[in-house]
Design an enzyme around this catalytic site. Sequence first.
Site, mmCIF file in Angstrom:
data_model
loop_
_atom_site.group_PDB
_atom_site.id
_atom_site.type_symbol
_atom_site.label_atom_id
_atom_site.label_comp_id
_atom_site.label_asym_id
_atom_site.label_seq_id
_atom_site.Cartn_x
_atom_site.Cartn_y
_atom_site.Cartn_z
ATOM 1 N N GLY A 148 -1.908 0.387 -8.576
ATOM 2 C CA GLY A 148 -1.565 1.012 -7.297
ATOM 3 C C GLY A 148 -0.594 0.124 -6.524
ATOM 4 N N GLY A 162 -7.474 -4.009 -12.319
ATOM 5 C CA GLY A 162 -7.081 -3.559 -13.658
ATOM 6 C C GLY A 162 -5.898 -4.367 -14.157
ATOM 7 C CB THR A 196 -5.451 -4.193 -4.942
ATOM 8 O OG1 THR A 196 -6.191 -2.992 -4.625
ATOM 9 C CG2 THR A 196 -6.435 -5.341 -4.854
ATOM 10 C CG ASP A 230 -8.536 -0.408 -3.753
ATOM 11 O OD1 ASP A 230 -8.032 0.319 -2.876
ATOM 12 O OD2 ASP A 230 -8.543 -0.114 -4.965
ATOM 13 C CD GLU A 267 -19.213 7.458 17.490
ATOM 14 O OE1 GLU A 267 -18.225 7.839 16.826
ATOM 15 O OE2 GLU A 267 -19.101 6.940 18.619
ATOM 16 C CG HIS A 316 -15.674 10.827 19.787
ATOM 17 N ND1 HIS A 316 -14.906 10.386 20.833
ATOM 18 C CD2 HIS A 316 -16.265 9.718 19.260
ATOM 19 C CE1 HIS A 316 -15.021 9.084 20.940
ATOM 20 N NE2 HIS A 316 -15.839 8.651 19.989
ATOM 21 N NE ARG A 368 -11.537 21.917 12.861
ATOM 22 C CZ ARG A 368 -12.414 22.815 13.309
ATOM 23 N NH1 ARG A 368 -13.683 22.760 12.933
ATOM 24 N NH2 ARG A 368 -12.027 23.776 14.142
HETATM 25 P P1 ADP Z 1 -5.065 -1.975 -10.249
HETATM 26 O O1 ADP Z 1 -4.388 -3.123 -10.880
HETATM 27 O O2 ADP Z 1 -4.429 -1.560 -8.955
HETATM 28 O O3 ADP Z 1 -6.568 -2.176 -10.152
HETATM 29 P P2 ADP Z 1 -5.500 -0.124 -12.517
HETATM 30 O O4 ADP Z 1 -6.959 -0.349 -12.579
HETATM 31 O O5 ADP Z 1 -5.011 1.275 -12.628
HETATM 32 O O6 ADP Z 1 -4.834 -0.687 -11.164
HETATM 33 O O7 ADP Z 1 -4.828 -0.981 -13.665
HETATM 34 C C1 ADP Z 1 -3.428 -1.045 -13.786
HETATM 35 C C2 ADP Z 1 -3.054 -1.172 -15.221
HETATM 36 O O8 ADP Z 1 -3.558 -2.389 -15.751
HETATM 37 C C3 ADP Z 1 -3.598 -0.102 -16.143
HETATM 38 O O9 ADP Z 1 -2.854 1.088 -16.098
HETATM 39 C C4 ADP Z 1 -3.460 -0.775 -17.496
HETATM 40 O O10 ADP Z 1 -2.130 -0.734 -17.961
HETATM 41 C C5 ADP Z 1 -3.811 -2.238 -17.134
HETATM 42 N N1 ADP Z 1 -5.223 -2.459 -17.449
HETATM 43 C C6 ADP Z 1 -6.297 -2.020 -16.749
HETATM 44 N N2 ADP Z 1 -7.456 -2.346 -17.378
HETATM 45 C C7 ADP Z 1 -7.093 -2.980 -18.511
HETATM 46 C C8 ADP Z 1 -7.814 -3.545 -19.618
HETATM 47 N N3 ADP Z 1 -9.157 -3.516 -19.669
HETATM 48 N N4 ADP Z 1 -7.108 -4.126 -20.613
HETATM 49 C C9 ADP Z 1 -5.756 -4.168 -20.571
HETATM 50 N N5 ADP Z 1 -5.031 -3.641 -19.573
HETATM 51 C C10 ADP Z 1 -5.670 -3.059 -18.562
HETATM 52 O O1 F6P Z 2 -6.251 0.852 -6.137
HETATM 53 C C1 F6P Z 2 -5.519 1.364 -5.075
HETATM 54 C C2 F6P Z 2 -5.817 2.828 -4.877
HETATM 55 O O2 F6P Z 2 -5.053 3.312 -3.799
HETATM 56 C C3 F6P Z 2 -7.289 3.173 -4.647
HETATM 57 O O3 F6P Z 2 -7.699 2.918 -3.319
HETATM 58 C C4 F6P Z 2 -7.335 4.616 -5.036
HETATM 59 O O4 F6P Z 2 -8.619 4.984 -5.464
HETATM 60 C C5 F6P Z 2 -6.350 4.677 -6.176
HETATM 61 O O5 F6P Z 2 -5.482 3.569 -6.040
HETATM 62 C C6 F6P Z 2 -5.539 5.949 -6.210
HETATM 63 O O6 F6P Z 2 -4.802 5.950 -7.376
HETATM 64 P P1 F6P Z 2 -3.554 6.910 -7.647
HETATM 65 O O7 F6P Z 2 -2.412 6.387 -6.831
HETATM 66 O O8 F6P Z 2 -3.325 6.762 -9.090
HETATM 67 O O9 F6P Z 2 -3.953 8.275 -7.204
#
Ligand code: ADP
Ligand code: F6P
Length: 322
Positions: A11, A104, A125, A127, A187, A215, A247
Amino acid sequence: MKRVAVLTSGGDAPGMNAAIRSIVRSGIDKGWEMFGVRLGYRGLIEDQIIPLSTRDVSGILHIGGTMLGSARCLEFKTPEGQAKALRTLNQNRIDGVIIIGGNGSQTGSYKLSQLNFPVVGVASTIDNDLYGSEITIGVDTALNIALESIDRLKTTASSHQRAFLIEVMGRDCGYLALMSGIAGGAEMVVIPEVPTEPEEVAAVIYRAYEQGKAHAIVVVAEGAEYNASKLMQYYEENSEALGFKLRATILGHVQRGGNPGAFDRLLATRLGAAAVDCMEKGEKGVLVGWVNGRSGTIPLEEVVSNKKQLDLSLLELSKKLF
Ligand code: ADP
Ligand code: F6P
């Protein structure tokens, strides 16, 4: 002279461009040749490597997203994909790669480093769920965007005496929800780390109604078992328990877009420069993150085998502020 490549993965996050600029210029300052990999790990597999000069990274410091592009690349998760990536790096005579991304992506960094290729990760990230860095590139900007949205929704909620469910990102981590909820005076905050039933949310909304509040704002993390859509669905049949009309707003990717604030530009610039220093010292298989108020390194092995814990005392604090 070293030939070093930079890659953004997963992301995107506001501040990634500031990190790219810092890495490229810090490397050139050391007399290295610098390269960019387009589209994350996909670019490594498809051999999309471009040279980057000082001028190539001008005018990007203040812009969100990543000039290199990013991708979620399933093929890189396989040993075959990783072998292709390694071949591309060797064919381009790259001596080291700096990988900017989240959980990831740093798992991917670890995989590459296990193949004996020099890798340094940079924590990025929105997150804030990456072990080894107290805060990651993009979090502060995303938090401020969520907060501005909460403030805006609160004014219209008050005018109409309504309750709002505001869903924020964070994948399976409640950091953005908890922090934006506290800063926005919600809240209630619903996060994946603490299972919460729809009846509990309804009780809080009703309490606000009964106490004469104008609210009720409930910030919901997208990863919670009952996210905003599920809660709305539930209340369609059980709306009498709320008091207020309800909402829901899902903030979605608006939280990842836009220009990075000062905090993220500075964090990204410092972490990027620190990553280049690591490469120079021959430190490899590490993540560069923010530790005790400064940049620090932690082995990628440790990063991928631990889960960052959310400070749940802050959830208790948020309850006291009702
Ligand atoms: P983020 O780095 O934001 O957490 P993702 O979880 O989508 O995002 O991971 C980004 C990329 O990193 C994946 O699309 C993949 O190419 C690589 N990746 C994720 N997990 C693994 C893994 N277990 N082994 C190797 N590459 C990985
Ligand atoms: O990891 C960053 C993030 O924005 C998360 O908060 C969210 O769950 C995910 O990526 C959304 O992924 P995508 O852009 O592939 O929809």
